[in-house]
Design an enzyme around this catalytic site. Structure first.
Site, PDB file in Angstrom:
ATOM      1  N   ASP A 161       0.850  -1.192   0.000  1.00  0.00           N
ATOM      2  CA  ASP A 161       0.000   0.000   0.000  1.00  0.00           C
ATOM      3  C   ASP A 161       0.885   1.242   0.000  1.00  0.00           C
ATOM      4  O   ASP A 161       1.900   1.301   0.697  1.00  0.00           O
ATOM      5  CB  ASP A 161      -0.902  -0.011   1.250  1.00  0.00           C
ATOM      6  CG  ASP A 161      -2.066   0.957   1.130  1.00  0.00           C
ATOM      7  OD1 ASP A 161      -3.214   0.499   1.091  1.00  0.00           O
ATOM      8  OD2 ASP A 161      -1.807   2.187   1.071  1.00  0.00           O
ATOM      9  N   HIS A 175     -10.244  -5.339  -3.301  1.00  0.00           N
ATOM     10  CA  HIS A 175      -8.908  -5.573  -2.740  1.00  0.00           C
ATOM     11  C   HIS A 175      -9.017  -6.049  -1.302  1.00  0.00           C
ATOM     12  O   HIS A 175      -9.914  -5.646  -0.563  1.00  0.00           O
ATOM     13  CB  HIS A 175      -8.042  -4.314  -2.821  1.00  0.00           C
ATOM     14  CG  HIS A 175      -8.697  -3.072  -2.306  1.00  0.00           C
ATOM     15  ND1 HIS A 175      -9.649  -2.375  -3.022  1.00  0.00           N
ATOM     16  CD2 HIS A 175      -8.543  -2.404  -1.140  1.00  0.00           C
ATOM     17  CE1 HIS A 175     -10.043  -1.332  -2.326  1.00  0.00           C
ATOM     18  NE2 HIS A 175      -9.400  -1.329  -1.166  1.00  0.00           N
ATOM     19  N   HIS A 194      -6.955  -5.963   2.129  1.00  0.00           N
ATOM     20  CA  HIS A 194      -5.827  -5.420   2.881  1.00  0.00           C
ATOM     21  C   HIS A 194      -5.228  -6.546   3.730  1.00  0.00           C
ATOM     22  O   HIS A 194      -5.971  -7.260   4.420  1.00  0.00           O
ATOM     23  CB  HIS A 194      -6.291  -4.316   3.838  1.00  0.00           C
ATOM     24  CG  HIS A 194      -6.848  -3.093   3.178  1.00  0.00           C
ATOM     25  ND1 HIS A 194      -6.118  -1.933   3.011  1.00  0.00           N
ATOM     26  CD2 HIS A 194      -8.081  -2.834   2.664  1.00  0.00           C
ATOM     27  CE1 HIS A 194      -6.870  -1.013   2.429  1.00  0.00           C
ATOM     28  NE2 HIS A 194      -8.068  -1.528   2.207  1.00  0.00           N
TER      29      HIS A 194
HETATM   30  P1  5GP Z   1      -9.786   1.252   0.490  1.00  0.00           P
HETATM   31  O1  5GP Z   1      -9.888   2.528   1.275  1.00  0.00           O
HETATM   32  O2  5GP Z   1     -10.479   1.360  -0.846  1.00  0.00           O
HETATM   33  O3  5GP Z   1     -10.161   0.023   1.246  1.00  0.00           O
HETATM   34  O4  5GP Z   1      -8.230   1.049   0.218  1.00  0.00           O
HETATM   35  C1  5GP Z   1      -7.561   1.624  -0.849  1.00  0.00           C
HETATM   36  C2  5GP Z   1      -6.095   1.575  -0.518  1.00  0.00           C
HETATM   37  O5  5GP Z   1      -5.361   1.826  -1.695  1.00  0.00           O
HETATM   38  C3  5GP Z   1      -5.655   2.630   0.510  1.00  0.00           C
HETATM   39  O6  5GP Z   1      -5.076   1.983   1.637  1.00  0.00           O
HETATM   40  C4  5GP Z   1      -4.648   3.479  -0.254  1.00  0.00           C
HETATM   41  O7  5GP Z   1      -3.568   3.902   0.537  1.00  0.00           O
HETATM   42  C5  5GP Z   1      -4.219   2.552  -1.377  1.00  0.00           C
HETATM   43  N1  5GP Z   1      -3.804   3.227  -2.581  1.00  0.00           N
HETATM   44  C6  5GP Z   1      -4.442   4.251  -3.208  1.00  0.00           C
HETATM   45  N2  5GP Z   1      -3.766   4.620  -4.310  1.00  0.00           N
HETATM   46  C7  5GP Z   1      -2.689   3.797  -4.389  1.00  0.00           C
HETATM   47  C8  5GP Z   1      -1.610   3.692  -5.325  1.00  0.00           C
HETATM   48  O8  5GP Z   1      -1.505   4.436  -6.311  1.00  0.00           O
HETATM   49  N3  5GP Z   1      -0.680   2.729  -5.088  1.00  0.00           N
HETATM   50  C9  5GP Z   1      -0.757   1.879  -4.013  1.00  0.00           C
HETATM   51  N4  5GP Z   1       0.208   0.974  -3.881  1.00  0.00           N
HETATM   52  N5  5GP Z   1      -1.770   1.959  -3.113  1.00  0.00           N
HETATM   53  C10 5GP Z   1      -2.701   2.911  -3.306  1.00  0.00           C
END
Ligand code: 5GP
Length: 111
Positions: A28, A97, A99
């Protein structure tokens, strides 16, 4: 197109820790724990809500890969898996996704 699709397509870089024909795992960009990796299907499934019967094998593969990736990451003392779904779930990237977080004791419940 989501940022994760761009990672799948190689359009933006990511620190990839595992990949096969069905999925991809990478660090992440904004880690919330010492180890914070995201496991995604290559198939552009928006969220858990969009999974269908056709995705049963893919879902099983993703889940089966979690402990293997955790082992690769050295998470011998346990880890947290989270799938945020929709607005109230805190989902910000609309490509399914998982985590995988660890490297320190994690509090429960989340906020
Ligand atoms: P969500 O909030 O949708 O469950 O998690 C999305 C995750 O994607 C977040 O933890 C955020 O930090 C990560 N993320 C967003 N943009 C990018 C990116 O460009 N590259 C990577 N490696 N992670 C990302």
């Amino acid at each position: 197109m989501t940022v994760f699709q761009k990672i799948i397509d190689g359009e933006i870089p990511a620190r990839i820790v595992y990949e096969d024909e069905h999925c991809l795992a990478f660090h992440d960009v904004s880690p919330q724990a010492p180890v914070h990796v995201l496991l995604i299907p290559r198939k552009p499934v928006v969220s858990l809500d969009e999974l269908t019967e056709q995705d049963t094998q893919l879902s099983g593969h993703l889940l089966t890969m979690v402990p293997r990736i955790a082992e690769m990451l050295g998470l011998t003392d346990g880890y947290r898996t989270v799938i945020n779904t929709g607005g109230h779930g805190g989902q910000t990237v609309f490509h399914l996704h998982i985590h995988i977080m660890g490297g320190r004791p994690l509090a429960w419940p989340p906020g």
